[in-house]
Design a protein around this motif. Sequence first.
Motif, PDB file in Angstrom:
ATOM      1  N   GLY A   1       0.815  -1.213   0.000  1.00 56.56           N
ATOM      2  CA  GLY A   1       0.000   0.000   0.000  1.00 56.56           C
ATOM      3  C   GLY A   1       0.844   1.257   0.000  1.00 56.56           C
ATOM      4  N   THR A   2       1.958   1.222   0.734  1.00 57.33           N
ATOM      5  CA  THR A   2       2.879   2.366   0.744  1.00 57.33           C
ATOM      6  C   THR A   2       3.471   2.608  -0.640  1.00 57.33           C
ATOM      7  N   VAL A   3       3.810   1.534  -1.336  1.00 57.64           N
ATOM      8  CA  VAL A   3       4.339   1.664  -2.699  1.00 57.64           C
ATOM      9  C   VAL A   3       3.307   2.347  -3.595  1.00 57.64           C
ATOM     10  N   ILE A   4       2.071   1.893  -3.530  1.00 53.06           N
ATOM     11  CA  ILE A   4       1.020   2.449  -4.383  1.00 53.06           C
ATOM     12  C   ILE A   4       0.756   3.911  -4.040  1.00 53.06           C
ATOM     13  N   LYS A   5       0.653   4.221  -2.774  1.00 57.60           N
ATOM     14  CA  LYS A   5       0.375   5.602  -2.351  1.00 57.60           C
ATOM     15  C   LYS A   5       1.534   6.549  -2.664  1.00 57.60           C
ATOM     16  N   SER A   6       2.737   6.017  -2.818  1.00 58.31           N
ATOM     17  CA  SER A   6       3.884   6.875  -3.125  1.00 58.31           C
ATOM     18  C   SER A   6       3.966   7.223  -4.615  1.00 58.31           C
ATOM     19  N   PHE A   7       3.156   6.575  -5.427  1.00 57.58           N
ATOM     20  CA  PHE A   7       3.197   6.793  -6.872  1.00 57.58           C
ATOM     21  C   PHE A   7       2.553   8.129  -7.224  1.00 57.58           C
ATOM     22  N   THR A   8       3.323   9.001  -7.862  1.00 57.48           N
ATOM     23  CA  THR A   8       2.808  10.266  -8.356  1.00 57.48           C
ATOM     24  C   THR A   8       3.393  10.538  -9.732  1.00 57.48           C
ATOM     25  N   VAL A   9       2.682  11.324 -10.503  1.00 60.06           N
ATOM     26  CA  VAL A   9       3.120  11.698 -11.850  1.00 60.06           C
ATOM     27  C   VAL A   9       3.311  13.199 -11.876  1.00 60.06           C
ATOM     28  N   ALA A  10       4.497  13.628 -12.239  1.00 57.42           N
ATOM     29  CA  ALA A  10       4.804  15.056 -12.329  1.00 57.42           C
ATOM     30  C   ALA A  10       4.425  15.585 -13.707  1.00 57.42           C
ATOM     31  N   GLU A  11       4.020  16.824 -13.747  1.00 54.43           N
ATOM     32  CA  GLU A  11       3.686  17.466 -15.029  1.00 54.43           C
ATOM     33  C   GLU A  11       4.973  17.788 -15.770  1.00 54.43           C
ATOM     34  N   VAL A  12       5.016  17.413 -17.040  1.00 57.43           N
ATOM     35  CA  VAL A  12       6.165  17.718 -17.889  1.00 57.43           C
ATOM     36  C   VAL A  12       5.805  18.934 -18.724  1.00 57.43           C
ATOM     37  N   PHE A  13       6.658  19.938 -18.698  1.00 59.12           N
ATOM     38  CA  PHE A  13       6.395  21.166 -19.456  1.00 59.12           C
ATOM     39  C   PHE A  13       7.242  21.255 -20.686  1.00 59.12           C
TER      40      PHE A  13
END
Length: 118
Positions: A106-118
């Motif tokens: 669950g910690t692995v999943i919750k740590s997943f984020t996608v940053a905006e690429v400009f």
Amino acid sequence: IEPLESVSVGMIPTDKKEVEEFGPINEVCMTLATKVLTSPKQTVNLVKAEERVIDGRKYYDFEFTAKASNYTRHAVASVTVGNGKFYTIVSGSNERRWGKMNNKLGTVIKSFTVAEVF
């Protein structure tokens, strides 16, 4: 330690801008669990699905089980849309080890984020 303990990240191009454009959370999560993340002969049960928002980006987080003839895999996943892609992260374990692994996965999943690429 176990063959069913894994983490995978996938991405495919999309013209959608937000994850909710794919549909309601339970429908999207169940469709992914039954049609993409498991084999056709497994019996899938959606345990829970919830939304989270990080830096303005919505994620669908969900937990499901997939029962095969000789094992049950318990899994957690998250999906989102960003940068012209549909992102999926999935992790899980054998049901037998779920009690030991669920917090870590669950910690692995919750740590997943996608940053905006400009």
